[in-house]
Design a protein around this motif. Structure first.
Motif, PDB file in Angstrom:
ATOM      1  N   GLU A 137      61.584  63.317  35.651  1.00 40.70           N
ATOM      2  CA  GLU A 137      60.216  62.820  35.736  1.00 40.70           C
ATOM      3  C   GLU A 137      59.191  63.944  35.724  1.00 40.70           C
ATOM      4  OE1 GLU A 137      58.941  59.741  35.744  1.00 40.70           O
ATOM      5  OE2 GLU A 137      60.938  58.939  35.330  1.00 40.70           O
ATOM      6  N   ALA A 138      59.616  65.135  36.159  1.00 39.81           N
ATOM      7  CA  ALA A 138      58.698  66.283  36.172  1.00 39.81           C
ATOM      8  C   ALA A 138      58.595  66.947  34.807  1.00 39.81           C
ATOM      9  CB  ALA A 138      59.156  67.300  37.206  1.00 39.81           C
ATOM     10  N   GLY A 139      59.459  66.530  33.878  1.00 37.42           N
ATOM     11  CA  GLY A 139      59.424  67.112  32.549  1.00 37.42           C
ATOM     12  C   GLY A 139      60.137  68.448  32.451  1.00 37.42           C
ATOM     13  N   ILE A 140      61.083  68.689  33.381  1.00 43.09           N
ATOM     14  CA  ILE A 140      61.851  69.925  33.350  1.00 43.09           C
ATOM     15  C   ILE A 140      62.919  69.798  32.255  1.00 43.09           C
ATOM     16  CG2 ILE A 140      63.249  71.531  34.675  1.00 43.09           C
ATOM     17  CD1 ILE A 140      60.411  71.169  35.750  1.00 43.09           C
ATOM     18  N   GLU A 141      62.949  70.737  31.325  1.00 44.27           N
ATOM     19  CA  GLU A 141      63.840  70.621  30.169  1.00 44.27           C
ATOM     20  C   GLU A 141      65.298  70.881  30.537  1.00 44.27           C
ATOM     21  OE1 GLU A 141      62.371  73.075  27.050  1.00 44.27           O
ATOM     22  OE2 GLU A 141      60.508  71.937  26.798  1.00 44.27           O
ATOM     23  N   THR A 142      65.542  71.777  31.471  1.00 45.68           N
ATOM     24  CA  THR A 142      66.912  72.044  31.911  1.00 45.68           C
ATOM     25  C   THR A 142      67.158  71.341  33.242  1.00 45.68           C
ATOM     26  OG1 THR A 142      66.178  74.071  33.014  1.00 45.68           O
ATOM     27  CG2 THR A 142      66.959  74.263  30.747  1.00 45.68           C
ATOM     28  N   ASP A 143      68.409  71.321  33.688  1.00 46.16           N
ATOM     29  CA  ASP A 143      68.721  70.703  34.977  1.00 46.16           C
ATOM     30  C   ASP A 143      67.936  71.388  36.085  1.00 46.16           C
ATOM     31  OD1 ASP A 143      70.441  68.904  33.866  1.00 46.16           O
ATOM     32  OD2 ASP A 143      72.267  69.996  34.387  1.00 46.16           O
ATOM     33  N   LEU A 144      67.290  70.595  36.925  1.00 45.17           N
ATOM     34  CA  LEU A 144      66.537  71.131  38.052  1.00 45.17           C
ATOM     35  C   LEU A 144      67.513  71.769  39.040  1.00 45.17           C
ATOM     36  CD1 LEU A 144      63.720  71.367  39.346  1.00 45.17           C
ATOM     37  CD2 LEU A 144      64.133  69.147  40.422  1.00 45.17           C
ATOM     38  N   ASP A 145      67.240  72.994  39.443  1.00 41.23           N
ATOM     39  CA  ASP A 145      68.141  73.741  40.321  1.00 41.23           C
ATOM     40  C   ASP A 145      68.188  73.087  41.702  1.00 41.23           C
ATOM     41  OD1 ASP A 145      69.464  75.688  41.897  1.00 41.23           O
ATOM     42  OD2 ASP A 145      68.725  77.303  40.616  1.00 41.23           O
ATOM     43  N   HIS A 146      69.385  72.660  42.103  1.00 41.88           N
ATOM     44  CA  HIS A 146      69.515  71.965  43.387  1.00 41.88           C
ATOM     45  C   HIS A 146      69.207  72.868  44.571  1.00 41.88           C
ATOM     46  CE1 HIS A 146      73.494  73.895  42.949  1.00 41.88           C
ATOM     47  NE2 HIS A 146      73.501  73.923  44.265  1.00 41.88           N
ATOM     48  N   ARG A 147      69.264  74.188  44.376  1.00 42.12           N
ATOM     49  CA  ARG A 147      69.000  75.106  45.476  1.00 42.12           C
ATOM     50  C   ARG A 147      67.559  75.023  45.972  1.00 42.12           C
ATOM     51  NH1 ARG A 147      70.488  80.742  43.188  1.00 42.12           N
ATOM     52  NH2 ARG A 147      69.471  79.795  41.368  1.00 42.12           N
ATOM     53  N   ARG A 148      66.657  74.506  45.137  1.00 40.97           N
ATOM     54  CA  ARG A 148      65.272  74.336  45.577  1.00 40.97           C
ATOM     55  C   ARG A 148      65.192  73.465  46.828  1.00 40.97           C
ATOM     56  NH1 ARG A 148      61.027  75.124  41.725  1.00 40.97           N
ATOM     57  NH2 ARG A 148      61.771  75.828  39.675  1.00 40.97           N
TER      58      ARG A 148
END
Length: 243
Positions: A137-148
Motif C-alpha cells: 500500500e505504501a508503494g514500496i517496489e521491493t519487500d518491506l524490510d521486516h526489521r523496521r
C-alpha cells in the motif's frame, strides 16, 4: 485452538533502539526473550518524563550493531557494539558513550535493567502478511524490510490478510506442539507505531510513506504486544496456535 501459521524469525534487541540479533531459538522468560532490551542509553538532564534515548531522537542508533556475547549472568548479553563507521567498541566504554553523546549533542549514560526496558509489554509480535500489506500500500517496489518493525516474533500466517493480529487481542498464542513445554503469551494490545518504522535498518534513511500508510490503514497500529503466560523455548519453525 486454531492453527494460524509458524514462527518465521525470533529476534532480541539487547540495546534499546539499536539493531536486533536474530536467532534460531531463544528462551522466553517472564520478562520476555532472555537478553532482550536489557540495556538503554539514558539522556542526562531529560525533562520530558521519558529518559531513554531512542532512534526517534537519534536515527543513527538503528545502525549500531550489538556484538559479542557474555552469558555469565544467565542471559546472552552483548559485550561490544559495532558503530556505523565499523569501529568495535566495548559496550560499557567511555568511547562509546562519548561517540553517542557527540552525535546527539547531549550527554548520555548506559543503563542496565535486569527485567528489561520495554515500552508497553515484554513481547512484540507481527505477521509477514501485515508487513507485506503495508509495503504494498505504501508503494514500496521491493519487500518491506521486516526489521523496521523490531518484533521479537515474526509469524508466517496461513492467511495473507494484513492486520490479523488485531483480532488476537485478548486471546493467547501457543508456540510449538501445544504440550506442557510449549511457551504461551497473552496478547494485550495493538502495537501503536512511531517514526522508527520510517527508518531503514541499514542506513537510517527516512521514508515517511511507511508510517503514513500504517496510520491510514490501521490507526497507526501494526502488530501486537503480549505478556508471558508460560515460559519456554521458542524456535524458528514452531507451529503457532491461537486460543
Amino acid at each position: 485452538m486454531i492453527h494460524v501459521g509458524h514462527v518465521r524469525e525470533v529476534a532480541r534487541y539487547p540495546i534499546k533502539s539499536m539493531a536486533g540479533v536474530a536467532t534460531d531459538s531463544a528462551m522466553l522468560g517472564w520478562h520476555g526473550l532472555v537478553g532482550d532490551r536489557r540495556f538503554a542509553f539514558r539522556r542526562i538532564g531529560g525533562a520530558n518524563g521519558f529518559p531513554w534515548l531512542t532512534a526517534s531522537k537519534l536515527p543513527e542508533l538503528v545502525c549500531y550493531q550489538p556484538d559479542g556475547c557474555d552469558e555469565s549472568t544467565g542471559e546472552p548479553l552483548p559485550t561490544h557494539v559495532r558503530t556505523p563507521t565499523g569501529s568495535r567498541l566495548e559496550l560499557r566504554s567511555a568511547k562509546l558513550i562519548s561517540e553517542i553523546s557527540e552525535r546527539l549533542h547531549s550527554a548520555v549514560e548506559l543503563m542496565q535493567l535486569k527485567h528489561g526496558i520495554f515500552d508497553e509489554a515484554p513481547v512484540s509480535v507481527i505477521t509477514r502478511a501485515t508487513i507485506r500489506g503495508i509495503g504494498r500500500e505504501a508503494g514500496i517496489e521491493t519487500d518491506l524490510d521486516h526489521r523496521r518493525f523490531r518484533a521479537n516474533i515474526l509469524i508466517e500466517t496461513e492467511n495473507d490478510e494484513p492486520f490479523l493480529e488485531d483480532d488476537w487481542v485478548g486471546r493467547t498464542l501457543v508456540f510449538g506442539e501445544s504440550d506442557a513445554a510449549s511457551p504461551i503469551v497473552h496478547v494485550t494490545m495493538p502495537d501503536l507505531r512511531c517514526v522508527m518504522i520510517n527508518l531503514d535498518p541499514d542506513t537510517a534513511a527516512k521514508d515517511a510513506r511507511i508510517m503514513k500508510t500504517v496510520a491510514r490503514l490501521n490507526q497507526n497500529n501494526a502488530g501486537v504486544y503480549a505478556t508471558v503466560v508460560r515460559p519456554g523455548v521458542i524456535s524458528v519453525g514452531n507451529r503457532v496456535s491461537l486460543v
